[in-house]
Design a protein around this motif. Structure first.
Motif, PDB file in Angstrom:
ATOM      1  N   TRP A 172       1.007  -1.453   0.133  1.00  0.00           N
ATOM      2  CA  TRP A 172       0.169   0.129  -0.056  1.00  0.00           C
ATOM      3  C   TRP A 172       1.131   1.046   0.192  1.00  0.00           C
ATOM      4  CZ3 TRP A 172      -5.267   1.324   2.873  1.00  0.00           C
ATOM      5  CH2 TRP A 172      -6.302   0.486   2.680  1.00  0.00           C
ATOM      6  N   GLU A 175      -1.767   7.197  -1.956  1.00  0.00           N
ATOM      7  CA  GLU A 175      -2.416   6.620  -3.253  1.00  0.00           C
ATOM      8  C   GLU A 175      -3.455   5.360  -2.803  1.00  0.00           C
ATOM      9  OE1 GLU A 175       0.648   6.362  -4.026  1.00  0.00           O
ATOM     10  OE2 GLU A 175       0.637   9.080  -4.432  1.00  0.00           O
ATOM     11  N   THR A 176      -2.910   4.106  -2.311  1.00  0.00           N
ATOM     12  CA  THR A 176      -3.766   3.150  -2.125  1.00  0.00           C
ATOM     13  C   THR A 176      -4.632   3.004  -1.119  1.00  0.00           C
ATOM     14  OG1 THR A 176      -1.555   1.560  -2.731  1.00  0.00           O
ATOM     15  CG2 THR A 176      -3.804   0.823  -1.945  1.00  0.00           C
ATOM     16  N   ASP A 179      -7.558   6.497  -1.959  1.00  0.00           N
ATOM     17  CA  ASP A 179      -8.247   5.673  -3.094  1.00  0.00           C
ATOM     18  C   ASP A 179      -9.934   4.493  -1.962  1.00  0.00           C
ATOM     19  OD1 ASP A 179      -9.566   4.670  -5.607  1.00  0.00           O
ATOM     20  OD2 ASP A 179      -8.615   2.385  -4.710  1.00  0.00           O
TER      21      ASP A 179
END
Length: 416
Positions: A172, A175-176, A179
């Motif tokens: 991770w 950005e992960t 999201d």
């Protein structure tokens, strides 16, 4: 007079009896008496009493008197100052990494290097390097750690399953995380659910700062550099979670809690596990998502020897025992600390979600502690509280904060 007369025999017998009574006292060295100053609740005091009892049983030549206060790091620091000024300093005492700058500057800690170098029984390799670093100043060891507190990402497994999202993993990134937080956020006027608790607390902010390549202080720890581009960018990322992406509650809103089930993720230290377990939620833990770097802030408590002890070898043996497998094991059994010893961590933390806390030690980074560090943090927290409340612009506020903290550091190093 003959030695065979009754009176001579009586005198000789009396002398023999007196001599035999004196011989044990003359041949037995008096025990070294030392004092240990600790802090914590009554349960922790009882743990220390048991550990010290084991220590004295294994070291019959040393007697330990336990002095105890209920306060935290600032209170025990003040207690040490008072006892030192009174000429009755503790021989060994509880120390916190936040106080190390002041303790060393005021000559309140005995450097342990000479004692450590000749101690073949001490396995420094068993300690996680970052925890030892917290008690090492200018290349000298001033204490041994007893615990630490890595920061990890805790999360509600059921929230992820209901949303059909893969749970956090070692791959991770920021950005992960963002999201997933978007998909896990459910706005509502009466019962909002958020993706994440905003990582605005000092410890969490430092982790984000370092992950982005930013810094709190310069390498010599004499200047604040929070207004550097990478540091500003890290603060902006946290700010946008609340105000742009709205996946975290801003400070003026009711704050969600993982234990209450109205948020899916939160940065947490090991002590939070008690509340999570008591809540009954289905929780798990993962390494913090990586930014440009992977990093997690730690802060540790430990044990040190007072510089004016007069019994440095006995006090060192106690410190080594308290910070060794027996002492650390007894404390770690409570489940709320991260043991600084690898051997104890792997024995105590057997579940995968628990193991994350010590696996994070591979990315652990101590804070840049200085003299007057608690007040330095207080200055930082006051300025950032205005930023997080959207009451002050980020960049110009951090430029002014750098000026304030740098002036405070200059005064602290000059003993003002």
């Amino acid at each position: 007079m003959s030695w065979h007369c009754p009176r001579a025999r009586r005198v000789g017998l009396a002398a023999a009896l007196i001599l035999s009574a004196l011989l044990p006292a003359l041949s037995t060295k008096a025990a070294t008496q030392i004092t240990y100053l600790g802090r914590g609740d009554e349960f922790e005091r009882e743990v220390y009493e048991r550990i010290i009892h084991e220590f004295t049983a294994a070291n019959p030549g040393i007697e330990v008197r336990l002095d105890w206060i209920a306060g935290s790091a600032p209170e025990i620091f003040e207690r040490v100052l008072i006892l030192t000024a009174a000429g009755t300093p503790p021989d060994a005492y509880w120390i916190h990494s936040y106080s190390m700058g002041d303790l060393v500057a005021l000559d309140l800690l005995y450097p342990l290097d000479a004692l450590v170098s000749k101690d073949s029984d001490l396995d420094l390799e068993d300690y996680y390097p970052a925890t030892l670093e917290e008690f090492t100043h200018n290349g000298r060891i001033y204490g041994l750690p007893r615990e630490s507190s890595t920061t990890v990402l805790t999360y509600n497994v059921d929230s992820f399953n209901e949303a059909g999202i893969a749970t956090p993993g070692a791959d991770w990134t920021w950005e992960t995380l963002l999201d997933a937080a978007r998909k896990l956020t459910h706005p509502s006027d009466s019962n909002p659910k958020y993706g994440i608790v905003a990582p605005t607390a000092h410890a969490n902010h430092l982790s984000i700062l370092w992950q982005n390549g930013g810094r709190f202080l310069n390498d010599s720890r004499t200047e604040s550099v929070l207004s550097s581009p990478a540091s500003v960018e890290a603060a902006e990322w946290i700010y946008r979670l609340m105000y742009e992406h709205q996946v975290a509650a801003a400070p003026h809103l009711p704050q969600p809690s993982l234990a209450r089930g109205n948020v899916a993720m939160a940065f947490n230290i090991r002590a939070a596990v008690v509340a999570l377990n008591d809540s009954g939620i289905n929780w798990d833990a993962a390494l913090l998502p990586a930014g440009k770097h992977r990093s997690t802030r730690i802060a540790s408590a430990g044990h040190g020897v007072h510089a004016k002890t007069g019994h440095e070898e006995a006090a060192y043996r106690l410190v080594k025992f308290l910070s060794g497998p027996v002492g650390v094991g007894a404390l770690a059994a409570r489940g709320i600390i991260v043991p600084p010893l690898r051997s104890v961590a792997v024995e105590i933390f057997t579940e995968p979600r628990d193991q994350v806390f010590y696996q994070s030690m591979d990315f652990a980074r101590p804070e840049p502690v200085t003299p007057d560090y608690l007040n330095v943090i207080a200055e930082k927290d006051r300025a950032f509280a205005r930023i997080w409340r959207s009451e002050a612009p980020i960049e110009s506020t951090l430029v002014e904060l750098d000026r304030i903290i740098t002036a405070r550091l200059r005064a602290a190093y000059n003993g003002e």
